[in-house]
Design a protein around this motif. Sequence first.
Motif, PDB file in Angstrom:
ATOM      1  N   LEU A 120      -7.768  -4.055   4.716  1.00  0.00           N
ATOM      2  CA  LEU A 120      -7.737  -2.627   3.742  1.00  0.00           C
ATOM      3  C   LEU A 120      -8.102  -1.775   4.565  1.00  0.00           C
ATOM      4  O   LEU A 120      -9.509  -2.287   4.807  1.00  0.00           O
ATOM      5  CB  LEU A 120      -7.112  -2.820   2.641  1.00  0.00           C
ATOM      6  CG  LEU A 120      -6.305  -3.731   1.495  1.00  0.00           C
ATOM      7  CD1 LEU A 120      -6.209  -3.592  -0.311  1.00  0.00           C
ATOM      8  CD2 LEU A 120      -4.797  -3.325   1.633  1.00  0.00           C
ATOM      9  N   CYS A 121      -7.128  -0.268   4.670  1.00  0.00           N
ATOM     10  CA  CYS A 121      -8.626   0.600   5.104  1.00  0.00           C
ATOM     11  C   CYS A 121      -9.472   1.241   4.176  1.00  0.00           C
ATOM     12  O   CYS A 121      -8.770   1.034   2.977  1.00  0.00           O
ATOM     13  CB  CYS A 121      -7.715   1.022   5.877  1.00  0.00           C
ATOM     14  SG  CYS A 121      -6.120   2.746   5.397  1.00  0.00           S
TER      15      CYS A 121
ATOM     16  N   CYS B 125       0.550  -1.205  -0.257  1.00  0.00           N
ATOM     17  CA  CYS B 125       0.409  -0.066  -0.166  1.00  0.00           C
ATOM     18  C   CYS B 125       0.903   1.440   0.128  1.00  0.00           C
ATOM     19  O   CYS B 125       1.555   0.943   0.857  1.00  0.00           O
ATOM     20  CB  CYS B 125      -0.726  -0.301   1.518  1.00  0.00           C
ATOM     21  SG  CYS B 125      -2.022   1.301   1.233  1.00  0.00           S
TER      22      CYS B 125
ATOM     23  N   HIS C  70      -4.055   4.503  11.479  1.00  0.00           N
ATOM     24  CA  HIS C  70      -3.411   3.339  10.901  1.00  0.00           C
ATOM     25  C   HIS C  70      -3.631   2.180  11.487  1.00  0.00           C
ATOM     26  O   HIS C  70      -3.613   1.396  12.183  1.00  0.00           O
ATOM     27  CB  HIS C  70      -1.633   3.172  12.228  1.00  0.00           C
ATOM     28  CG  HIS C  70      -0.629   4.309  11.955  1.00  0.00           C
ATOM     29  ND1 HIS C  70      -1.099   5.827  12.593  1.00  0.00           N
ATOM     30  CD2 HIS C  70      -0.004   4.185  10.728  1.00  0.00           C
ATOM     31  CE1 HIS C  70       0.387   6.327  11.689  1.00  0.00           C
ATOM     32  NE2 HIS C  70       0.549   5.597  11.147  1.00  0.00           N
ATOM     33  N   PRO C  71      -6.142   2.213  10.767  1.00  0.00           N
ATOM     34  CA  PRO C  71      -6.673   1.449  11.848  1.00  0.00           C
ATOM     35  C   PRO C  71      -6.134  -0.101  11.279  1.00  0.00           C
ATOM     36  O   PRO C  71      -6.618  -0.569  12.700  1.00  0.00           O
ATOM     37  CB  PRO C  71      -7.400   1.937   9.852  1.00  0.00           C
ATOM     38  CG  PRO C  71      -6.838   2.411   9.341  1.00  0.00           C
ATOM     39  CD  PRO C  71      -5.194   2.516   9.515  1.00  0.00           C
ATOM     40  N   ILE C  72      -5.836  -0.486  10.927  1.00  0.00           N
ATOM     41  CA  ILE C  72      -5.259  -2.202  11.015  1.00  0.00           C
ATOM     42  C   ILE C  72      -4.598  -2.383  12.327  1.00  0.00           C
ATOM     43  O   ILE C  72      -4.722  -3.214  12.602  1.00  0.00           O
ATOM     44  CB  ILE C  72      -4.339  -2.208   9.669  1.00  0.00           C
ATOM     45  CG1 ILE C  72      -5.366  -2.637   8.146  1.00  0.00           C
ATOM     46  CG2 ILE C  72      -3.734  -4.310   9.842  1.00  0.00           C
ATOM     47  CD1 ILE C  72      -6.386  -2.420   8.589  1.00  0.00           C
TER      48      ILE C  72
ATOM     49  N   LYS D 271      -9.398   3.987   2.606  1.00  0.00           N
ATOM     50  CA  LYS D 271      -7.952   4.719   1.519  1.00  0.00           C
ATOM     51  C   LYS D 271      -7.408   3.401   0.891  1.00  0.00           C
ATOM     52  O   LYS D 271      -7.419   4.268  -0.437  1.00  0.00           O
ATOM     53  CB  LYS D 271      -7.007   5.329   2.261  1.00  0.00           C
ATOM     54  CG  LYS D 271      -6.292   6.787   3.355  1.00  0.00           C
ATOM     55  CD  LYS D 271      -5.881   7.556   3.484  1.00  0.00           C
ATOM     56  CE  LYS D 271      -4.657   6.500   4.898  1.00  0.00           C
ATOM     57  NZ  LYS D 271      -5.934   6.931   6.408  1.00  0.00           N
ATOM     58  N   ALA D 272      -6.765   2.991   1.185  1.00  0.00           N
ATOM     59  CA  ALA D 272      -6.558   1.369   0.202  1.00  0.00           C
ATOM     60  C   ALA D 272      -7.362   1.654  -0.675  1.00  0.00           C
ATOM     61  O   ALA D 272      -7.145   0.464  -1.728  1.00  0.00           O
ATOM     62  CB  ALA D 272      -5.399   0.505   1.599  1.00  0.00           C
TER      63      ALA D 272
ATOM     64  N   VAL E  38       2.327   1.543   8.088  1.00  0.00           N
ATOM     65  CA  VAL E  38       1.869   0.070   8.244  1.00  0.00           C
ATOM     66  C   VAL E  38       2.225  -0.877   7.331  1.00  0.00           C
ATOM     67  O   VAL E  38       3.188  -2.324   7.531  1.00  0.00           O
ATOM     68  CB  VAL E  38       0.383  -0.187   8.451  1.00  0.00           C
ATOM     69  CG1 VAL E  38       0.113  -2.059   8.864  1.00  0.00           C
ATOM     70  CG2 VAL E  38      -0.155   1.044  10.079  1.00  0.00           C
ATOM     71  N   GLY E  39       2.118  -0.393   6.268  1.00  0.00           N
ATOM     72  CA  GLY E  39       3.113  -1.584   5.114  1.00  0.00           C
ATOM     73  C   GLY E  39       2.274  -2.651   5.036  1.00  0.00           C
ATOM     74  O   GLY E  39       2.224  -3.422   4.281  1.00  0.00           O
ATOM     75  N   CYS E  40       0.788  -2.091   3.804  1.00  0.00           N
ATOM     76  CA  CYS E  40       0.166  -3.708   4.130  1.00  0.00           C
ATOM     77  C   CYS E  40      -0.075  -3.457   2.660  1.00  0.00           C
ATOM     78  O   CYS E  40       0.505  -3.264   2.239  1.00  0.00           O
ATOM     79  CB  CYS E  40      -1.804  -3.225   4.550  1.00  0.00           C
ATOM     80  SG  CYS E  40      -2.262  -2.867   5.867  1.00  0.00           S
TER      81      CYS E  40
ATOM     82  N   TYR F 205       0.380   4.463   1.286  1.00  0.00           N
ATOM     83  CA  TYR F 205      -0.491   5.131   2.001  1.00  0.00           C
ATOM     84  C   TYR F 205       0.526   5.180   2.942  1.00  0.00           C
ATOM     85  O   TYR F 205       1.762   4.850   3.350  1.00  0.00           O
ATOM     86  CB  TYR F 205      -1.706   5.446   2.265  1.00  0.00           C
ATOM     87  CG  TYR F 205      -2.361   5.593   0.911  1.00  0.00           C
ATOM     88  CD1 TYR F 205      -2.183   7.431   1.227  1.00  0.00           C
ATOM     89  CD2 TYR F 205      -3.190   5.120   0.872  1.00  0.00           C
ATOM     90  CE1 TYR F 205      -3.209   7.670  -0.295  1.00  0.00           C
ATOM     91  CE2 TYR F 205      -4.672   5.324  -0.430  1.00  0.00           C
ATOM     92  CZ  TYR F 205      -3.660   6.797  -0.684  1.00  0.00           C
ATOM     93  OH  TYR F 205      -4.187   7.279  -1.921  1.00  0.00           O
ATOM     94  N   CYS F 206       0.136   5.127   4.504  1.00  0.00           N
ATOM     95  CA  CYS F 206       0.681   4.645   5.987  1.00  0.00           C
ATOM     96  C   CYS F 206       1.943   3.928   6.334  1.00  0.00           C
ATOM     97  O   CYS F 206       1.935   2.866   5.653  1.00  0.00           O
ATOM     98  CB  CYS F 206      -0.659   4.867   7.147  1.00  0.00           C
ATOM     99  SG  CYS F 206      -0.806   3.566   7.525  1.00  0.00           S
TER     100      CYS F 206
HETATM  101 FE1  SF4 Z   1      -2.805   1.232   3.387  1.00  0.00          FE
HETATM  102 FE2  SF4 Z   1      -4.510   1.533   5.624  1.00  0.00          FE
HETATM  103 FE3  SF4 Z   1      -3.124   0.106   5.691  1.00  0.00          FE
HETATM  104 FE4  SF4 Z   1      -1.941   1.601   5.910  1.00  0.00          FE
HETATM  105  S1  SF4 Z   1      -3.625   1.172   7.316  1.00  0.00           S
HETATM  106  S2  SF4 Z   1      -0.773   0.980   5.133  1.00  0.00           S
HETATM  107  S3  SF4 Z   1      -3.384   3.028   4.551  1.00  0.00           S
HETATM  108  S4  SF4 Z   1      -4.182  -0.435   3.812  1.00  0.00           S
END
Ligand code: SF4
Length: 681
Positions: free
Chosen positions: A45-46, A11, A177-179, A48-49, A16-18, A13-14
């Motif tokens: 995934l959140c 991902c 960082h929802p995950i 945004k992703a 966390v690196g999903c 974005y943030c």
């Molecule tokens: Fe992407 Fe959301 Fe995971 Fe952050 S928490 S890496 S924005 S999917």
Amino acid sequence: MKQRQKIAVICPYCGVGCGLYLNVDDGRIAGIEYLEQHPLTSGALCAKANAVLEFIHHPARVVCPLKKRNGGWQEISWEEALDTVATKLMEMIDGYGPDAVGFIASSKCTNEENYALAKLARLLGTNNIDNSARLCHAPTLTSLVPMLGSGAMTNPITDLANSQCILIVGSNLAENHPIISRYIFEAKEKGAKIIVVDPRFTPTAWMADIFLQLKPGTDVALINGMIYTIIKANLLNYDFITSRTEGFDQLRQIVSSYTPERVSRITGVTSEAFEEAATIFATAGASAIIYCMGVTQHTRGSDNVTSLANLALICGQIGRQGAGIFPLRGQNNVQGACDMGALPDYFPGYIPVDKTPVNAKLAQHWKMKELPSKPGLTMVEMINAAAEGKLKALYIVGEEVVISNPNSDHVCKALQQLEFLVVQDIFLTETAKLADVVLPGACWAEKEGTFTNTERRVQWTNLAVRPIREAKADWEIISQIGDKLGLELSYSCVEEILREINEVVPSYHGITPERIKQDVAGLFWPCPSEEHPGTPILHINSFATSNGKAKMVPVEYMPLFELTDDEYPLILTTGRMGLHYNSGSLTRRARSLTRAVHELYVEIHPSDASKYDIQPDSRVSIGTKRGEIAAKVVITERILPGVVFVPFHFPGVNRLTSDTMDSRAKIPELKVTGCKIKKIA
Ligand code: SF4
């Protein structure tokens, strides 16, 4: 018959690196699919992703090199663009010396790209290079490196599920960082106590067993108060303190004046509440500390991080399963950009630029007689130097400097003062609009390489589709500029750069292209050899300091630089929200996200709303010593009386914030500034 491919990517974005799959039909992205075997997310995934495809082929992408001519943009060839950049950089260096040139790297680019840019700066003779860690986690480095020997997250995110107490300070991770929330809920289901410290009652606070709503900027007083409580109640881990740390006596002396009454007066938190929090933290079998920009984005950001590390050390809550310090990085490669030496004071692998014998080895590797040894300018310092006419040229890769830096009117004026500005990006951002030349970079799905997430996990991301029209991967552009300049910086592929990183950066020795491409779980650095499994938990037997001991550093509470006065009676604080990301240059181009939140709003407490005769959904102007902007009103008890909050993903917000810096980390005060509000008729 369509040829469908499932390409694994990280991902963009943030931190966390999903991981996720991009489905590609005949060279076009057709959708996303969940990567269920990802060790951190199991496919989740959140929001945004889930909307990440919307910017890849957005019509506003920069698709060919551009040059400013007569106030407009002219499309030019790559040959002309590369020649112009190389010639202008050399002109500035010949005329004014290498330190008249600066580089801003991107925490959204891969390790290989950051390494190439960090090397380019040094081959040209300057340490003027920085990345957006300066605006988020610089205090993590300046505080944790001298104390623990490493400025990185100590344990994997999944290990939070093993914690029995989780202290979350200045982090709205449930939105940003929802995950990570899933591991906090897992710990909570097993009986862990969750303590949240924040001036706002955020969605993260909903998870809390104890919520400490402190006044903005009073973190050091609160943490010193917790340490005082732990010492007084004799809840210290003496074995750990004596065998593994230094400096406890000085810390005990300094915190002795942080009595419950005094701390309560400074922070606005009742003594019963923080004493209970301190007792739970100290006595839990394994306690973790999570912190984010609510802690770091202050003129006292380094002191805040230092006090949190002191708290972990006196209780021995570090270097074990479930016990550690978790700084949450905001962008997907903040950790990697720092590891790769995109910093003014460190070469790749955190070698201080002024450490002569070690640097001779790197100089030999890079085929240089000697490396520049004077620490360079940080991001804010480069902007100030441009305003003063000392910095003449700036090369910005993938950073929306105008929106994300404080005091943005000053930033614009400074960039306009430069004799030459080159911006490499995927959109014509507010920063790119000020450039002389714009180079079209490939977006994350159009290139490959490694990212290092917030927990030190290095992961490979694959190229899913070819770059749009004439766009190129950032490493390729940097390499071609190096070629034009006649430097030893010519690479034919990403693997070649990673192999060089393997040789230059000890903690990445074993993270070879062959290994990292094979394993979707990635590898945790330090990974010192090809046989090494990586190091998920740091500091298990000893710290990475010169004598193996952690160093406690006492810090005093100091009021922030710019608080309220008669003219600016309210405290303005800024932060993130779940549906947007940093400067918003990506997420504000995703229709599904902007449909939900498309304009700037300000949160105001009901008592302030009635004081200023403000109604819900009305509009107010928010003014500080630097500028004024308009926003829609949200009246809420989430915020304290006397404090207002705005999300920083919208242009103009940083016209309000202050560029006064933390003296050690040089991070600007983005979190707290005095402001006034006025109803707009
Ligand atoms: Fe992407 Fe959301 Fe995971 Fe952050 S928490 S890496 S924005 S999917």
